[in-house]
Design a protein around this motif. Sequence first.
Motif, PDB file in Angstrom:
ATOM      1  N   ILE A  36       4.411  22.919 -10.620  1.00  0.00           N
ATOM      2  CA  ILE A  36       3.919  24.247 -11.172  1.00  0.00           C
ATOM      3  C   ILE A  36       3.421  23.966 -12.309  1.00  0.00           C
ATOM      4  CG2 ILE A  36       4.662  26.489 -11.623  1.00  0.00           C
ATOM      5  CD1 ILE A  36       7.166  25.851  -9.811  1.00  0.00           C
ATOM      6  N   GLY A  37       3.665  23.028 -13.487  1.00  0.00           N
ATOM      7  CA  GLY A  37       2.882  23.535 -14.914  1.00  0.00           C
ATOM      8  C   GLY A  37       1.349  23.077 -14.599  1.00  0.00           C
ATOM      9  N   LEU A  39      -1.235  23.761 -12.245  1.00  0.00           N
ATOM     10  CA  LEU A  39      -1.164  24.734 -12.102  1.00  0.00           C
ATOM     11  C   LEU A  39      -1.400  26.068 -12.621  1.00  0.00           C
ATOM     12  CD1 LEU A  39      -0.021  24.559  -8.422  1.00  0.00           C
ATOM     13  CD2 LEU A  39      -2.510  23.545  -9.498  1.00  0.00           C
ATOM     14  N   THR A  40      -0.116  25.438 -13.519  1.00  0.00           N
ATOM     15  CA  THR A  40       0.136  26.992 -14.653  1.00  0.00           C
ATOM     16  C   THR A  40      -0.569  26.084 -16.093  1.00  0.00           C
ATOM     17  OG1 THR A  40       2.017  27.193 -14.292  1.00  0.00           O
ATOM     18  CG2 THR A  40       1.048  28.567 -12.605  1.00  0.00           C
ATOM     19  N   PHE A  41       1.211  26.897 -16.904  1.00  0.00           N
ATOM     20  CA  PHE A  41       0.956  26.165 -18.447  1.00  0.00           C
ATOM     21  C   PHE A  41       0.241  25.477 -18.718  1.00  0.00           C
ATOM     22  CE2 PHE A  41       4.780  25.467 -16.315  1.00  0.00           C
ATOM     23  CZ  PHE A  41       5.139  24.603 -17.363  1.00  0.00           C
ATOM     24  N   ALA A  42       0.138  23.875 -18.182  1.00  0.00           N
ATOM     25  CA  ALA A  42       0.589  22.997 -18.631  1.00  0.00           C
ATOM     26  C   ALA A  42      -1.262  22.387 -18.293  1.00  0.00           C
ATOM     27  CB  ALA A  42       1.212  21.829 -18.637  1.00  0.00           C
ATOM     28  N   ARG A  43      -1.797  23.079 -17.220  1.00  0.00           N
ATOM     29  CA  ARG A  43      -2.849  22.240 -16.918  1.00  0.00           C
ATOM     30  C   ARG A  43      -4.179  21.713 -17.654  1.00  0.00           C
ATOM     31  NH1 ARG A  43      -5.327  26.101 -12.353  1.00  0.00           N
ATOM     32  NH2 ARG A  43      -7.623  25.282 -12.223  1.00  0.00           N
ATOM     33  N   GLU A  44      -4.449  22.156 -18.816  1.00  0.00           N
ATOM     34  CA  GLU A  44      -4.991  21.490 -20.268  1.00  0.00           C
ATOM     35  C   GLU A  44      -4.671  20.225 -20.693  1.00  0.00           C
ATOM     36  OE1 GLU A  44      -6.807  23.915 -22.569  1.00  0.00           O
ATOM     37  OE2 GLU A  44      -7.183  25.183 -21.086  1.00  0.00           O
ATOM     38  N   GLU A  45      -3.531  20.113 -20.561  1.00  0.00           N
ATOM     39  CA  GLU A  45      -2.114  18.914 -20.796  1.00  0.00           C
ATOM     40  C   GLU A  45      -2.238  17.675 -19.996  1.00  0.00           C
ATOM     41  OE1 GLU A  45      -0.429  18.573 -24.133  1.00  0.00           O
ATOM     42  OE2 GLU A  45      -1.131  20.868 -24.479  1.00  0.00           O
ATOM     43  N   SER A  65      -3.081  17.036  -7.649  1.00  0.00           N
ATOM     44  CA  SER A  65      -1.541  16.301  -8.185  1.00  0.00           C
ATOM     45  C   SER A  65      -0.859  16.784  -8.141  1.00  0.00           C
ATOM     46  CB  SER A  65      -2.132  15.752  -9.010  1.00  0.00           C
ATOM     47  OG  SER A  65      -2.273  16.114 -10.719  1.00  0.00           O
ATOM     48  N   GLY A  66      -1.049  18.546  -8.660  1.00  0.00           N
ATOM     49  CA  GLY A  66      -0.131  19.538  -8.819  1.00  0.00           C
ATOM     50  C   GLY A  66       0.665  20.332  -7.406  1.00  0.00           C
ATOM     51  N   VAL A  67      -0.300  20.502  -6.672  1.00  0.00           N
ATOM     52  CA  VAL A  67      -0.022  20.457  -5.521  1.00  0.00           C
ATOM     53  C   VAL A  67       1.515  19.787  -4.449  1.00  0.00           C
ATOM     54  CG1 VAL A  67      -1.082  20.958  -2.843  1.00  0.00           C
ATOM     55  CG2 VAL A  67      -1.465  22.189  -5.117  1.00  0.00           C
ATOM     56  N   ALA A  68       0.625  18.230  -4.328  1.00  0.00           N
ATOM     57  CA  ALA A  68       1.591  16.816  -4.573  1.00  0.00           C
ATOM     58  C   ALA A  68       2.330  17.261  -5.126  1.00  0.00           C
ATOM     59  CB  ALA A  68       0.335  15.554  -4.406  1.00  0.00           C
TER      60      ALA A  68
END
Length: 157
Positions: A36-37, A39-45, A65-68
């Motif tokens: 979930i991170g 796709l959302t709050f940690a995407r740039e990280e 990779s987030g979906v996976a």
Amino acid sequence: MTKRPAPGSIPEAKPLGFARHGARIILGSFLTFAGIGHLTFAREEFQAQVPHFVPLDPDLTVVLSGVAEIGLGLSVLALLKKRVHVGWIVAVFFLAVFPGNLIQWQEGRDGFGLDTDAKRFTRLFFQPVLIALALWSTAAWRDRAHLRRDKQSPTRA
């Protein structure tokens, strides 16, 4: 008296036990949360960990990779009958993302508070721990013989 399996047969899988179940739930929750991170709050990280040799756009790589990771996390939590398969797949996933951690250290990329070479280097040692946790919490290593049984008998769940 307990019945012994026939010679050459694969015994039924043992129960996971309290500690493994707890670790499995923590691992599945961690994977889902991290996905979930992505796709959302940690995407740039997470983009800081995408190696230059990946042929996709870093943002697309992070999203995929987030979906996976969400799928793997939910699988760890829900697919108890296929837990051995899922455990091995998660271990391979953790192995596959290790180059991103290595590149982050080698190139001095900041992300997730890893703003020194020492912190980035120390993080490298956590990937083998995650691999071991995936194999232990799902009993994938212990019950690996069931992979052969499932391959021989695809109708068994």
